[in-house]
Motif scaffolding. Structure first.
Motif, PDB file in Angstrom:
ATOM      1  N   ARG A  52      -1.154  -7.275   6.133  1.00 31.73           N
ATOM      2  CA  ARG A  52      -1.137  -8.539   5.420  1.00 31.73           C
ATOM      3  C   ARG A  52      -2.337  -8.951   4.366  1.00 31.73           C
ATOM      4  O   ARG A  52      -2.119  -9.615   3.412  1.00 31.73           O
ATOM      5  N   GLU A  55      -1.433  -7.160   1.420  1.00 32.07           N
ATOM      6  CA  GLU A  55      -0.394  -7.592   0.564  1.00 32.07           C
ATOM      7  C   GLU A  55      -0.746  -9.045   0.026  1.00 32.07           C
ATOM      8  O   GLU A  55      -0.296  -9.263  -1.075  1.00 32.07           O
ATOM      9  N   LEU A  60       1.868  -4.036  -2.604  1.00 32.10           N
ATOM     10  CA  LEU A  60       3.366  -3.697  -2.071  1.00 32.10           C
ATOM     11  C   LEU A  60       3.272  -2.394  -1.363  1.00 32.10           C
ATOM     12  O   LEU A  60       3.083  -1.050  -1.632  1.00 32.10           O
TER      13      LEU A  60
END
Length: 91
Positions: A52, A55, A60
């Motif tokens: 996370r 991201e 990606l």
């Protein structure tokens, strides 16, 4: 799906960050980053947090499909290119 260790390492390298830098920015220890990147998943939630973190910085993760392995892309560079294109394309 949680990215495998080598993919997490590739994400860090795409961002040009050292383990210590990621650890500080993500609020994890450097030893945790090292363990997650080498496949020691004694804390599975750590892998989720790390993924996370990447991201949120524009990485990606492309999950395996049709016999292909994981993919990692720096989407922040695409976003920057789009912004630059918009600036230069204005009349």
């Amino acid at each position: 799906m949680i990215a495998p260790p080598k993919t997490l390492r590739a994400a860090r390298e795409l961002l040009g960050m050292k383990q210590a830098e990621v650890a500080e920015a993500a609020g994890l220890s450097r030893s945790t980053i090292q363990r997650l990147e080498t496949g020691r998943r004694d804390w599975p939630h750590g892998s989720v947090l790390l993924q996370r973190f990447y991201e949120q910085r524009g990485i990606l993760f492309a999950q395996p499909r049709e016999g292909n392995g994981w993919g990692v892309f720096d989407n922040s560079e695409c976003a920057q290119a789009d912004q630059n294109r918009q600036i230069f394309d204005k009349p």
